[in-house]
Design a protein around this motif. Structure first.
Motif, PDB file in Angstrom:
ATOM      1  N   GLU A  15      21.425  11.180 -39.894  1.00 53.23           N
ATOM      2  CA  GLU A  15      22.508  10.225 -40.112  1.00 53.23           C
ATOM      3  C   GLU A  15      22.149   9.232 -41.209  1.00 53.23           C
ATOM      4  N   ARG A  16      23.175   8.705 -41.831  1.00 51.45           N
ATOM      5  CA  ARG A  16      22.950   7.620 -42.784  1.00 51.45           C
ATOM      6  C   ARG A  16      22.531   6.376 -42.009  1.00 51.45           C
ATOM      7  N   PHE A  17      21.442   5.761 -42.439  1.00 49.92           N
ATOM      8  CA  PHE A  17      20.953   4.576 -41.750  1.00 49.92           C
ATOM      9  C   PHE A  17      21.692   3.345 -42.239  1.00 49.92           C
ATOM     10  N   GLU A  18      22.336   2.666 -41.303  1.00 50.27           N
ATOM     11  CA  GLU A  18      23.042   1.424 -41.603  1.00 50.27           C
ATOM     12  C   GLU A  18      22.552   0.359 -40.628  1.00 50.27           C
ATOM     13  N   PRO A  19      21.717  -0.562 -41.077  1.00 45.33           N
ATOM     14  CA  PRO A  19      21.141  -1.548 -40.170  1.00 45.33           C
ATOM     15  C   PRO A  19      22.185  -2.486 -39.579  1.00 45.33           C
ATOM     16  N   LEU A  20      21.900  -2.969 -38.388  1.00 41.20           N
ATOM     17  CA  LEU A  20      22.782  -3.959 -37.769  1.00 41.20           C
ATOM     18  C   LEU A  20      22.882  -5.205 -38.632  1.00 41.20           C
ATOM     19  N   ASP A  21      21.756  -5.572 -39.232  1.00 43.58           N
ATOM     20  CA  ASP A  21      21.696  -6.741 -40.104  1.00 43.58           C
ATOM     21  C   ASP A  21      20.747  -6.421 -41.258  1.00 43.58           C
ATOM     22  N   ARG A  26      15.223  -4.131 -37.805  1.00 45.41           N
ATOM     23  CA  ARG A  26      14.310  -4.280 -36.674  1.00 45.41           C
ATOM     24  C   ARG A  26      13.843  -2.926 -36.136  1.00 45.41           C
ATOM     25  N   ILE A  27      12.513  -2.802 -36.028  1.00 42.19           N
ATOM     26  CA  ILE A  27      11.889  -1.543 -35.614  1.00 42.19           C
ATOM     27  C   ILE A  27      10.924  -1.808 -34.458  1.00 42.19           C
ATOM     28  N   TYR A  28      11.001  -0.974 -33.437  1.00 45.68           N
ATOM     29  CA  TYR A  28      10.048  -1.044 -32.321  1.00 45.68           C
ATOM     30  C   TYR A  28       9.388   0.322 -32.163  1.00 45.68           C
ATOM     31  N   VAL A  29       8.056   0.340 -32.068  1.00 47.46           N
ATOM     32  CA  VAL A  29       7.308   1.590 -31.884  1.00 47.46           C
ATOM     33  C   VAL A  29       6.330   1.414 -30.726  1.00 47.46           C
ATOM     34  N   ILE A 230      15.810   0.690 -34.789  1.00 48.40           N
ATOM     35  CA  ILE A 230      15.051   1.935 -34.634  1.00 48.40           C
ATOM     36  C   ILE A 230      13.994   1.781 -33.554  1.00 48.40           C
ATOM     37  N   HIS A 231      13.892   2.793 -32.707  1.00 50.01           N
ATOM     38  CA  HIS A 231      12.799   2.887 -31.729  1.00 50.01           C
ATOM     39  C   HIS A 231      12.053   4.172 -32.025  1.00 50.01           C
ATOM     40  N   GLY A 232      10.738   4.079 -32.180  1.00 49.93           N
ATOM     41  CA  GLY A 232       9.953   5.255 -32.522  1.00 49.93           C
ATOM     42  C   GLY A 232       8.824   5.513 -31.558  1.00 49.93           C
ATOM     43  N   GLY A 233       8.246   6.706 -31.681  1.00 53.79           N
ATOM     44  CA  GLY A 233       7.100   7.094 -30.861  1.00 53.79           C
ATOM     45  C   GLY A 233       6.902   8.600 -30.923  1.00 53.79           C
ATOM     46  N   GLY A 234       5.867   9.077 -30.269  1.00 54.78           N
ATOM     47  CA  GLY A 234       5.622  10.515 -30.208  1.00 54.78           C
ATOM     48  C   GLY A 234       6.648  11.206 -29.335  1.00 54.78           C
ATOM     49  N   ASN A 235       6.914  12.486 -29.606  1.00 52.09           N
ATOM     50  CA  ASN A 235       7.954  13.168 -28.837  1.00 52.09           C
ATOM     51  C   ASN A 235       7.547  13.429 -27.389  1.00 52.09           C
ATOM     52  N   ASP A 236       6.258  13.233 -27.071  1.00 47.93           N
ATOM     53  CA  ASP A 236       5.845  13.344 -25.677  1.00 47.93           C
ATOM     54  C   ASP A 236       6.339  12.155 -24.848  1.00 47.93           C
ATOM     55  N   LEU A 237       6.844  11.119 -25.517  1.00 44.32           N
ATOM     56  CA  LEU A 237       7.366   9.937 -24.819  1.00 44.32           C
ATOM     57  C   LEU A 237       8.871  10.023 -24.568  1.00 44.32           C
ATOM     58  N   THR A 238       9.531  11.032 -25.137  1.00 43.63           N
ATOM     59  CA  THR A 238      10.987  11.125 -24.988  1.00 43.63           C
ATOM     60  C   THR A 238      11.386  11.074 -23.514  1.00 43.63           C
ATOM     61  N   GLN A 257      23.186  -2.665 -27.274  1.00 45.21           N
ATOM     62  CA  GLN A 257      23.092  -1.222 -27.529  1.00 45.21           C
ATOM     63  C   GLN A 257      21.666  -0.697 -27.362  1.00 45.21           C
ATOM     64  N   PHE A 258      20.717  -1.591 -27.128  1.00 44.00           N
ATOM     65  CA  PHE A 258      19.298  -1.266 -27.146  1.00 44.00           C
ATOM     66  C   PHE A 258      18.975  -0.663 -28.513  1.00 44.00           C
ATOM     67  N   ALA A 259      18.323   0.481 -28.611  1.00 40.76           N
ATOM     68  CA  ALA A 259      17.978   1.069 -29.907  1.00 40.76           C
ATOM     69  C   ALA A 259      19.093   2.000 -30.378  1.00 40.76           C
ATOM     70  N   ARG A 260      19.487   1.849 -31.636  1.00 37.30           N
ATOM     71  CA  ARG A 260      20.576   2.687 -32.162  1.00 37.30           C
ATOM     72  C   ARG A 260      20.063   4.025 -32.673  1.00 37.30           C
TER      73      ARG A 260
END
Length: 467
Positions: A15-21, A26-29, A230-238, A257-260
């Motif tokens: 998807e095209r990334f469009e930030p909330l602001d 804002r990114i959480y990993v 954005i919320h990131g991490g390894g796919n073992d955390l899904t 919305q928590f993480a978009r």
């Protein structure tokens, strides 16, 4: 502004990334659980999301991106390891956190002095976790039982949307803790009681400690708000970690919305096999560094595979990466970087962090002799900077013996007009990465960007016949 496209695990589409602001992306990993040295698998998300952070800072400006990566410093593995080593939990977590910082800094993941980076420790946000748990109980999404508080999975209708599995499928494929105080096998712990010798905090449900999942929800809410980008991490955390984060966060704060966007990196293998102590292919970052593999080389190998594909660490890849980086560092030595990176490098990174494509663009720049642009573009990727360059400095090596030998062969050739021996000596030295400089003043040998001490040692041990 550069268009960034990212693959969103939640929608299963790029998807095209469009930030909330745009003024505050804002990114959480999810960060490490600090009970031991970071292994190669732990290092991959650190490098992947460091690359994302670098890209966002380039596109939106350094002061307009907030990056949060937590430290889990209360967890059952930590308690068990501290007991096993006979040390306090605080001593264990302080030591292993320092190790993590040192090892990641060696890979170019270093945020010391960066005001936009936040590293919350779970133990500093217990009050926020208790508040969130109380809200979940009040809204009918959690219940207390026998000193525990559990999240009622059936109270959240869209549970499983991130991983794309039904609750029944998740029960069948997961290790679900069976406990008599649970209403449903899938309900997960938000708070648990602590024994007197275990870390614990006072709460409305007695002395205890938080479950793992609530930690990230509380910390991300405190630092990034009810909605972030954005919320990131390894796919073992899904599943279950990220699935549970979504459920409890959206139920506690339904107005947000928590993480978009959800981003997950694939796992890492070693020489084509799953990394495992039983297979003898389990490596910590520290062990590789101690073996003499430079951090920049490790980073380069990581970036050579797209983050959504399994990455295979091999000794051959490390050797190839070192050779490329030595060559590139030779090209950019003493060169000021261009004002900005090459558009083709930015375009590749903006296409869902296509780091292999970006590295291919770096190869093209090097081939075209675009040293200044190469240096700036590699810098965007955390490569060829002074911070990771000590390993590639010209080594202190005594080449005087070889200089004398080549000078003697040259003098003989000047009389005989037979330069075969000179050419042979020169070719062997060049193959070992030695720069050969001959002039009327004499012979000078200098370790070059591709200097290989092992090949020089082979020459000295007679691996090449000189006579």
């Amino acid at each position: 502004m550069t268009e960034i496209r990212l693959y969103n695990t939640k929608t299963r589409a790029k998807e095209r990334f469009e930030p909330l602001d745009p003024e505050n992306v804002r990114i959480y990993v999810c960060g490490p659980t600090v009970y031991d040295r970071a292994h190669l698998g732990n290092a991959r998300p650190a490098v992947v999301f460091d690359m994302l952070y670098r890209l966002m800072r380039h596109v939106y400006g350094a002061g307009h991106v907030t990056y949060v990566r937590n430290i889990t410093d209360v967890e059952d593995k930590i308690i068990a390891r501290a007991e096993e080593r006979g040390i306090s939990i605080d001593d264990l977590t302080e030591t292993t956190t320092r190790w993590y910082h040192e090892d990641m800094a060696a890979l170019g993941v270093d945020y010391s002095g960066d005001p936009q980076f936040h590293e919350p420790h779970a133990t500093a946000f217990i009050a926020e976790m208790v508040t969130m748990i109380e809200a979940l109980i009040a809204k009918g999404h959690a219940y207390a039982a026998e000193g525990h508080v559990l999240f009622d999975v059936k109270s959240y209708a869209t549970y499983g949307a991130l991983s794309g599995r039904s609750v029944d499928d998740m029960i069948a494929g997961a290790r679900v803790e069976v406990a008599p105080y649970k209403r449903d096998p899938m309900d997960f712990v938000l708070w648990k009681p602590s024994e007197p010798d275990q870390p614990g905090w006072d709460s409305p449900w007695g002395r205890g400690r938080p479950g793992w999942h609530i930690e990230c929800s509380a910390m991300s809410h405190a630092l990034l708000g009810e909605s972030f980008d954005i919320h990131g991490g390894g796919n073992d955390l899904t599943f279950p970690h990220h699935e549970n984060e979504i459920a409890q966060s959206c139920c506690a704060h339904p107005e947000g919305q928590f993480a978009r966007v959800w981003m997950h990196n694939e796992m890492l293998q070693v020489e084509g096999k799953k990394m495992s102590k039983s297979l003898g292919n389990f490596f910590t970052v520290h062990e590789l560094l101690e073996q003499g593999i430079p951090g920049e080389v490790i980073r380069f190998v990581f970036l050579g595979t797209h983050y959504r594909k399994p990455m295979d660490w091999t000794a051959e890849k490390a050797r190839e990466a070192e050779a490329v980086l030595r060559k590139w560092r030779g090209l950019v030595a003493g060169i000021e970087p261009a004002p900005g990176p090459a558009p083709e490098v930015v375009a590749a990174l903006s296409d869902d962090l296509n780091t292999p494509g970006a590295i291919a663009a770096l190869h093209a720049l090097a081939g075209a002799g675009e040293a200044a642009l190469l240096k700036a573009s590699a810098g965007l990727m955390g490569l060829l900077g002074d911070d990771l360059g000590e390993w590639a400095a010209a080594p202190e090596v005594d080449l005087s013996g070889w200089e004398a030998r080549l000078a003697e062969a040259r003098a003989t050739a000047m009389e005989s007009k037979d330069f075969a021996e000179v050419d042979r000596l020169k070719a062997a030295l060049v193959a070992a990465g030695v720069e050969v400089r001959m002039s009327k003043a004499g012979v000078e040998l200098v370790p070059g960007a591709g200097f290989d001490p092992a090949k020089l040692a082979d020459l000295e041990m007679g691996a090449i016949e000189w006579e």
